[in-house]
Each structure stands twice: as C-alpha cells, then as structure tokens.
Design a protein around this motif. Sequence first.
Motif, mmCIF file in Angstrom:
data_model
loop_
_atom_site.group_PDB
_atom_site.id
_atom_site.type_symbol
_atom_site.label_atom_id
_atom_site.label_comp_id
_atom_site.label_asym_id
_atom_site.label_seq_id
_atom_site.Cartn_x
_atom_site.Cartn_y
_atom_site.Cartn_z
ATOM 1 N N LEU A 70 3.627 3.552 17.768
ATOM 2 C CA LEU A 70 3.769 2.600 16.833
ATOM 3 C C LEU A 70 4.175 2.864 15.331
ATOM 4 O O LEU A 70 3.742 3.795 14.933
ATOM 5 N N LYS A 71 4.684 2.140 14.710
ATOM 6 C CA LYS A 71 5.182 2.139 13.512
ATOM 7 C C LYS A 71 4.092 1.304 12.601
ATOM 8 O O LYS A 71 3.300 0.619 12.902
ATOM 9 N N ILE A 72 4.057 1.804 11.448
ATOM 10 C CA ILE A 72 3.179 1.267 10.371
ATOM 11 C C ILE A 72 3.230 -0.323 10.384
ATOM 12 O O ILE A 72 2.159 -1.287 10.290
ATOM 13 N N ASN A 73 4.247 -0.835 10.389
ATOM 14 C CA ASN A 73 4.541 -2.270 10.501
ATOM 15 C C ASN A 73 3.950 -3.024 11.558
ATOM 16 O O ASN A 73 4.110 -4.259 11.778
ATOM 17 N N ASP A 74 3.921 -2.258 12.748
ATOM 18 C CA ASP A 74 3.213 -2.963 13.964
ATOM 19 C C ASP A 74 1.840 -3.245 13.792
ATOM 20 O O ASP A 74 1.398 -3.925 14.651
ATOM 21 N N PHE A 75 1.097 -2.806 12.768
ATOM 22 C CA PHE A 75 -0.253 -3.055 12.618
ATOM 23 C C PHE A 75 -0.400 -4.231 11.872
ATOM 24 O O PHE A 75 0.049 -4.395 10.692
ATOM 25 N N PHE A 76 -1.419 -4.770 12.355
ATOM 26 C CA PHE A 76 -2.043 -6.146 11.441
ATOM 27 C C PHE A 76 -2.803 -5.662 10.432
ATOM 28 O O PHE A 76 -2.915 -6.203 9.455
ATOM 29 N N PHE A 77 -3.709 -4.585 10.669
ATOM 30 C CA PHE A 77 -4.698 -3.981 9.810
ATOM 31 C C PHE A 77 -4.752 -2.638 10.243
ATOM 32 O O PHE A 77 -5.048 -2.214 11.321
ATOM 33 N N ILE A 78 -4.932 -1.867 9.101
ATOM 34 C CA ILE A 78 -5.437 -0.439 9.300
ATOM 35 C C ILE A 78 -6.663 -0.127 8.365
ATOM 36 O O ILE A 78 -6.275 -0.226 7.021
ATOM 37 N N GLY A 79 -7.619 0.389 8.835
ATOM 38 C CA GLY A 79 -8.796 0.606 7.954
ATOM 39 C C GLY A 79 -8.972 1.959 7.769
ATOM 40 O O GLY A 79 -8.483 2.861 8.670
ATOM 41 N N ARG A 80 -9.920 2.652 7.043
ATOM 42 C CA ARG A 80 -10.365 3.762 6.943
ATOM 43 C C ARG A 80 -11.960 3.915 7.388
ATOM 44 O O ARG A 80 -12.568 3.166 6.718
ATOM 45 N N THR A 81 -12.049 4.667 8.116
ATOM 46 C CA THR A 81 -13.548 4.922 8.673
ATOM 47 C C THR A 81 -14.502 5.155 7.471
ATOM 48 O O THR A 81 -15.599 4.448 7.207
ATOM 49 N N GLU A 82 -14.119 5.837 6.233
ATOM 50 C CA GLU A 82 -14.793 6.200 4.993
ATOM 51 C C GLU A 82 -15.044 4.891 4.340
ATOM 52 O O GLU A 82 -15.850 4.918 3.391
ATOM 53 N N ASN A 83 -14.217 3.818 4.588
ATOM 54 C CA ASN A 83 -14.344 2.586 3.843
ATOM 55 C C ASN A 83 -14.790 1.405 4.822
ATOM 56 O O ASN A 83 -14.139 0.392 4.514
ATOM 57 N N PHE A 84 -15.325 1.850 6.070
ATOM 58 C CA PHE A 84 -15.554 0.884 6.901
ATOM 59 C C PHE A 84 -16.190 -0.414 6.175
ATOM 60 O O PHE A 84 -15.759 -1.535 6.532
ATOM 61 N N ASN A 85 -17.225 -0.538 5.368
ATOM 62 C CA ASN A 85 -17.884 -1.911 5.238
ATOM 63 C C ASN A 85 -16.948 -2.616 4.225
ATOM 64 O O ASN A 85 -16.796 -3.814 4.553
ATOM 65 N N SER A 86 -16.306 -2.336 3.281
ATOM 66 C CA SER A 86 -15.251 -2.920 2.768
ATOM 67 C C SER A 86 -14.232 -3.256 3.500
ATOM 68 O O SER A 86 -13.501 -4.506 3.251
ATOM 69 N N ASP A 87 -13.712 -2.369 4.516
ATOM 70 C CA ASP A 87 -12.210 -2.604 5.128
ATOM 71 C C ASP A 87 -12.746 -3.952 6.215
ATOM 72 O O ASP A 87 -12.058 -4.745 6.405
ATOM 73 N N ILE A 88 -13.975 -3.825 6.756
ATOM 74 C CA ILE A 88 -14.423 -4.833 7.835
ATOM 75 C C ILE A 88 -14.340 -6.206 7.029
ATOM 76 O O ILE A 88 -14.028 -7.347 7.658
ATOM 77 N N ASN A 89 -14.892 -6.315 5.852
ATOM 78 C CA ASN A 89 -15.029 -7.520 5.107
ATOM 79 C C ASN A 89 -13.648 -7.980 4.715
ATOM 80 O O ASN A 89 -13.366 -8.971 4.734
ATOM 81 N N ARG A 90 -12.690 -7.265 4.381
ATOM 82 C CA ARG A 90 -11.394 -7.553 4.103
ATOM 83 C C ARG A 90 -10.610 -8.137 5.322
ATOM 84 O O ARG A 90 -9.966 -9.009 5.256
ATOM 85 N N LEU A 91 -10.966 -7.378 6.664
ATOM 86 C CA LEU A 91 -10.406 -7.930 7.808
ATOM 87 C C LEU A 91 -10.980 -9.287 8.261
ATOM 88 O O LEU A 91 -10.172 -10.133 8.687
ATOM 89 N N ALA A 92 -11.965 -9.314 7.884
ATOM 90 C CA ALA A 92 -12.862 -10.700 8.082
ATOM 91 C C ALA A 92 -12.247 -11.741 7.494
ATOM 92 O O ALA A 92 -11.971 -12.856 7.806
ATOM 93 N N GLU A 93 -11.708 -11.459 6.053
ATOM 94 C CA GLU A 93 -11.107 -12.596 5.406
ATOM 95 C C GLU A 93 -9.672 -12.722 5.903
ATOM 96 O O GLU A 93 -9.327 -13.786 5.825
#
Length: 102
Positions: A70-93
């Motif tokens: 997969l290429k980076i453009n294939d992903f709708f969202f890539i989060g970092r486990t170290e930023n899980f809380n903020s990333d899951i909120n961004r994904l939720a939005e």
Amino acid sequence: MARRNINTARIITWIRDPVERVISNYTFFKKRITLALNDSDLQQRKNESLLEYASLDDTRNLMSDFINDLKINDFFFIGRTENFNSDINRLAEMLKWRAFEI
C-alpha cells in the motif's frame, strides 16, 4: 443483502514509533527464546544484542510487511500509537462519529 464495493472501503491504521517497535519486538524475541528451550535455532541467538537484532534483514521495517504494497495515498487515515487519544478524536471528526469515550 447488498454487496459493498471493496473500493469504497477506507483504510485506517495506527503505526508505532519505529525505534519503539524494534525494542518491543526485541523484548518479545528474548521472551520467546526463554520459552523455546528445545529450539536450537533460537537458542543460538540467545546472546544477541538489541543492535545485532535490529541489524538483521528479517527484523527491519516490519510495519511495511504488515501494510504490504500500500502507498501512503491508499490510506484514509494513519495515526500514531503514541498519539492515540488525539488521533482517534481527529478520526472521529473526519468520519463524523457521535461523541464517545475511550
């Protein structure tokens, strides 16, 4: 039942800091050695250092094996486990999820 077109699926993943991932994999590897007393191949590696482990081709860039070609453009969202809380909120939005608690 209606069939969903696979091309409409959104690919979402969380990745881990590469250094943290190697250290974690090494720790898991060392535990496996202590549990696999009858595995001579593993026992030959019981004194392997973290640097030796990290320099092996089989232990490098494991995340790329998980995400295949997969290429980076294939992903709708890539989060970092170290930023899980903020990333899951961004994904939720992005996905317009209702309010939730982790």
